[in-house]
Design a protein around this motif. Structure first.
Motif, PDB file in Angstrom:
ATOM      1  N   GLY A 145       0.909  -1.182   0.052  1.00  0.00           N
ATOM      2  CA  GLY A 145       0.056   0.087   0.009  1.00  0.00           C
ATOM      3  C   GLY A 145       0.840   1.486   0.049  1.00  0.00           C
ATOM      4  N   LYS A 146       0.144   2.468   0.091  1.00  0.00           N
ATOM      5  CA  LYS A 146       0.759   3.768   0.138  1.00  0.00           C
ATOM      6  C   LYS A 146       1.551   3.800   1.340  1.00  0.00           C
ATOM      7  N   ARG A 147       2.786   4.471   1.311  1.00  0.00           N
ATOM      8  CA  ARG A 147       3.750   4.818   2.405  1.00  0.00           C
ATOM      9  C   ARG A 147       2.820   5.663   3.302  1.00  0.00           C
ATOM     10  N   LEU A 148       3.063   5.649   4.676  1.00  0.00           N
ATOM     11  CA  LEU A 148       2.253   6.606   5.613  1.00  0.00           C
ATOM     12  C   LEU A 148       2.929   8.174   5.504  1.00  0.00           C
ATOM     13  N   ASP A 149       1.793   8.723   5.534  1.00  0.00           N
ATOM     14  CA  ASP A 149       2.099  10.269   5.590  1.00  0.00           C
ATOM     15  C   ASP A 149       3.288  10.900   6.962  1.00  0.00           C
ATOM     16  N   ARG A 150       4.372  10.968   6.479  1.00  0.00           N
ATOM     17  CA  ARG A 150       5.373  11.362   7.382  1.00  0.00           C
ATOM     18  C   ARG A 150       4.948  12.696   8.079  1.00  0.00           C
ATOM     19  N   ARG A 151       3.939  13.388   7.391  1.00  0.00           N
ATOM     20  CA  ARG A 151       3.667  14.976   7.715  1.00  0.00           C
ATOM     21  C   ARG A 151       2.581  14.792   8.672  1.00  0.00           C
ATOM     22  N   SER A 152       1.958  13.662   8.970  1.00  0.00           N
ATOM     23  CA  SER A 152       0.805  13.677   9.704  1.00  0.00           C
ATOM     24  C   SER A 152       1.168  13.752  11.350  1.00  0.00           C
ATOM     25  N   PRO A 153       0.166  14.543  12.022  1.00  0.00           N
ATOM     26  CA  PRO A 153       0.476  14.796  13.379  1.00  0.00           C
ATOM     27  C   PRO A 153       1.142  13.614  14.255  1.00  0.00           C
ATOM     28  N   PHE A 154       0.573  12.619  14.216  1.00  0.00           N
ATOM     29  CA  PHE A 154       0.743  11.193  14.734  1.00  0.00           C
ATOM     30  C   PHE A 154       2.286  10.931  14.532  1.00  0.00           C
ATOM     31  N   PHE A 155       2.486  11.078  13.233  1.00  0.00           N
ATOM     32  CA  PHE A 155       3.863  10.382  12.644  1.00  0.00           C
ATOM     33  C   PHE A 155       4.760  11.519  13.211  1.00  0.00           C
ATOM     34  N   VAL A 156       4.628  12.608  13.197  1.00  0.00           N
ATOM     35  CA  VAL A 156       5.584  13.763  13.730  1.00  0.00           C
ATOM     36  C   VAL A 156       5.735  13.639  15.119  1.00  0.00           C
ATOM     37  N   GLY A 157       4.699  13.506  15.908  1.00  0.00           N
ATOM     38  CA  GLY A 157       4.770  13.388  17.368  1.00  0.00           C
ATOM     39  C   GLY A 157       5.513  12.240  17.869  1.00  0.00           C
ATOM     40  N   MET A 158       5.494  10.954  17.315  1.00  0.00           N
ATOM     41  CA  MET A 158       6.067   9.861  17.490  1.00  0.00           C
ATOM     42  C   MET A 158       7.592  10.007  17.270  1.00  0.00           C
ATOM     43  N   THR A 159       8.019  10.788  16.124  1.00  0.00           N
ATOM     44  CA  THR A 159       9.200  10.871  15.659  1.00  0.00           C
ATOM     45  C   THR A 159       9.934  11.804  16.580  1.00  0.00           C
ATOM     46  N   ALA A 160       9.423  12.675  17.116  1.00  0.00           N
ATOM     47  CA  ALA A 160      10.007  13.811  18.060  1.00  0.00           C
ATOM     48  C   ALA A 160      10.266  13.073  19.351  1.00  0.00           C
ATOM     49  N   ALA A 161       9.117  12.356  19.755  1.00  0.00           N
ATOM     50  CA  ALA A 161       9.142  11.635  21.141  1.00  0.00           C
ATOM     51  C   ALA A 161      10.418  10.644  21.254  1.00  0.00           C
ATOM     52  N   ALA A 162      10.411   9.779  19.985  1.00  0.00           N
ATOM     53  CA  ALA A 162      11.513   8.733  19.969  1.00  0.00           C
ATOM     54  C   ALA A 162      12.702   9.585  19.907  1.00  0.00           C
ATOM     55  N   GLY A 163      12.992  10.730  19.278  1.00  0.00           N
ATOM     56  CA  GLY A 163      14.345  11.432  19.261  1.00  0.00           C
ATOM     57  C   GLY A 163      14.856  11.927  20.581  1.00  0.00           C
ATOM     58  N   VAL A 164      13.732  12.445  21.316  1.00  0.00           N
ATOM     59  CA  VAL A 164      13.996  13.016  22.827  1.00  0.00           C
ATOM     60  C   VAL A 164      14.290  11.937  23.508  1.00  0.00           C
ATOM     61  N   ALA A 165      13.697  10.607  23.350  1.00  0.00           N
ATOM     62  CA  ALA A 165      14.143   9.522  24.360  1.00  0.00           C
ATOM     63  C   ALA A 165      15.424   9.086  23.889  1.00  0.00           C
ATOM     64  N   VAL A 166      15.799   9.008  22.781  1.00  0.00           N
ATOM     65  CA  VAL A 166      17.244   8.609  22.387  1.00  0.00           C
ATOM     66  C   VAL A 166      18.155   9.615  22.723  1.00  0.00           C
ATOM     67  N   THR A 167      18.018  10.877  22.600  1.00  0.00           N
ATOM     68  CA  THR A 167      18.955  11.952  23.310  1.00  0.00           C
ATOM     69  C   THR A 167      19.210  11.711  24.538  1.00  0.00           C
ATOM     70  N   TYR A 168      17.982  11.761  25.425  1.00  0.00           N
ATOM     71  CA  TYR A 168      18.298  11.450  26.613  1.00  0.00           C
ATOM     72  C   TYR A 168      18.788  10.255  27.270  1.00  0.00           C
ATOM     73  N   GLY A 169      18.613   9.255  26.567  1.00  0.00           N
ATOM     74  CA  GLY A 169      19.393   7.931  26.817  1.00  0.00           C
ATOM     75  C   GLY A 169      20.978   8.188  26.518  1.00  0.00           C
ATOM     76  N   LEU A 170      21.180   8.734  25.587  1.00  0.00           N
ATOM     77  CA  LEU A 170      22.551   9.118  25.201  1.00  0.00           C
ATOM     78  C   LEU A 170      23.169  10.112  26.082  1.00  0.00           C
ATOM     79  N   ILE A 171      22.535  10.802  26.705  1.00  0.00           N
ATOM     80  CA  ILE A 171      23.122  11.746  27.638  1.00  0.00           C
ATOM     81  C   ILE A 171      23.340  11.138  28.942  1.00  0.00           C
ATOM     82  N   GLN A 172      22.387  10.220  29.022  1.00  0.00           N
ATOM     83  CA  GLN A 172      22.531   9.431  30.629  1.00  0.00           C
ATOM     84  C   GLN A 172      23.561   8.523  30.295  1.00  0.00           C
ATOM     85  N   LEU A 173      23.965   8.046  29.107  1.00  0.00           N
ATOM     86  CA  LEU A 173      24.894   6.961  28.873  1.00  0.00           C
ATOM     87  C   LEU A 173      26.367   7.696  28.995  1.00  0.00           C
TER      88      LEU A 173
END
Length: 374
Positions: A33-61
């Motif tokens: 099927g068609k690719r998910l719309d990366r500009r959708s609010p849900f996709f943008v929010g999940m990407t931002a949350a994952a980025g924050v989580a990864v950044t925080y984990g790297l800082i703690q590491l």
């Protein structure tokens, strides 16, 4: 599944019918099927949350491994500093492994010979210091002596007692000193082992770092990177040479004027002189205070010696030995040392100047030309 379907399933039943139509023998599961719309609010929010989580984990590491990373960085810094000597031997037809072994054998022999000659003197002078400690205490309590008058004015004895009391008494102070010495020895051993590995494998590390740069930019990156390596190497060897000169001149001066604990003070001055800008000042204050136990004229003469040597080091030794390789302005040197000391303590102050030299080189070769064309 769940056959037959009823009308109560609504849109699910419709999707089931459409699924049966798109299933073919060639593609039983249908087409992609068609690719998910990366500009959708849900996709943008999940990407931002994952980025924050990864950044925080790297800082703690990084925060958890900060001590080890500092030791690794210091070992790499020393390895780059020893590389000019290894490269010099390699150009004289030495195999790389033999050049590395030769450099470290010479370095360990020099350090071992220094301690073999210095330890008996250090032990003797430390014993003398402990023996004379009660006498210095009596003089500090006698208002007719110079030391007593200084103690009365600046409350030296109370300050020493408060420091000793805050450490929890003599036993805890000794235990704390023992733990500190053990920690320093452990860190030093780790740095030595890592330095040996880094020096032995530095060509491979260098090539690996350059392979991370795109091929079109790699030749210029090699020129800039090798220039930075040369600056670091020149700084390490030059700073060590200046420190040895400071220790030898200090020892000569103290022996001439009969200042006690000359060997201990000379070693302290040499070690402190490794720290740019502030190290020689602290060393000068230290030897001047000990010279005060001899006489006031000797103390004043020692202050003059410290000032003259500081000027000679800043305007003669450092420009000739280190300045040619680094070419860092005086203001940048002071600011870099202060920032390095505030961030990483003594190690930060030690590596601050070559780091500042590298940043200046990158700015001059990369940043400024692009800004001029913008």
């Amino acid at each position: 599944m769940g056959q037959p379907h009823s009308d109560d399933e609504g849109t699910v039943a419709e999707a089931e019918a459409e699924a049966a139509e798109i299933s073919t023998p060639e593609q039983p599961l249908g087409t992609v099927g068609k690719r998910l719309d990366r500009r959708s609010p849900f996709f943008v929010g999940m990407t931002a949350a994952a980025g924050v989580a990864v950044t925080y984990g790297l800082i703690q590491l990084l925060a958890g491994a900060a001590q080890i990373l500092i030791l690794v960085g210091l070992a790499l810094f020393l390895a780059i500093g020893l590389e000019p000597a290894v490269s010099w031997l390699v150009t004289r037809r030495f195999p790389r492994w033999l050049a590395v072994v030769t450099v470290f054998v010479v370095a360990f022999a020099a350090i071992g010979g220094f301690f073999a000659a210095a330890i008996p003197v250090i032990v003797e002078q430390t014993t003398a210091l402990v023996t004379k400690a009660p006498e210095y205490l009596r003089e500090a309590q006698d208002h007719n002596t110079l030391l007593g008058r200084l103690n009365e004015r600046f409350h030296l004895q109370q300050a020493i007692q408060s420091v000793a009391g805050s450490s929890g008494g003599l036993t805890s102070g000794v235990l704390g000193a023992g733990k500190a010495v053990f920690g320093v020895l452990t860190d030093a051993l780790i740095v030595v082992v890592l330095t040996i590995y880094f020096v032995a494998d530095l060509p491979r590390i260098r090539s690996t770092l350059y392979r991370l740069i795109p091929h079109s930019r790699r030749p210029r990156a090699i020129l800039i990177g090798d220039n930075i390596f040369a600056k670091v190497g020149g700084y390490v060897l030059g700073n060590l040479a200046v420190s040895v000169i400071a220790g030898v001149l200090t020892l000569t001066w103290l022996l001439i004027f009969g200042v006690p604990y000359a060997a201990l003070l000379a070693i302290a001055v040499a070690v402190l002189d490794l720290i740019p800008v502030v190290g020689s000042v602290i060393g000068g204050v230290l030897i001047s205070l000990v010279a005060l136990t001899v006489s006031l004229p000797v103390c004043l003469a020692t202050i003059g010696f410290a000032l003259v040597y500081r000027l000679a080091e800043d305007y003669l030794l450092v420009p000739k030995i280190i300045g040619t390789a680094l070419k860092v302005p005086a203001l940048v040197t002071v600011v870099a040392v202060l920032l390095g000391g505030a961030l990483l303590g003594v190690i930060g102050a030690l590596v601050a100047i070559p780091v500042a030299a590298a940043i200046l080189l990158l700015a001059q070769e990369v940043l400024y030309p692009r800004l001029d064309k913008a």
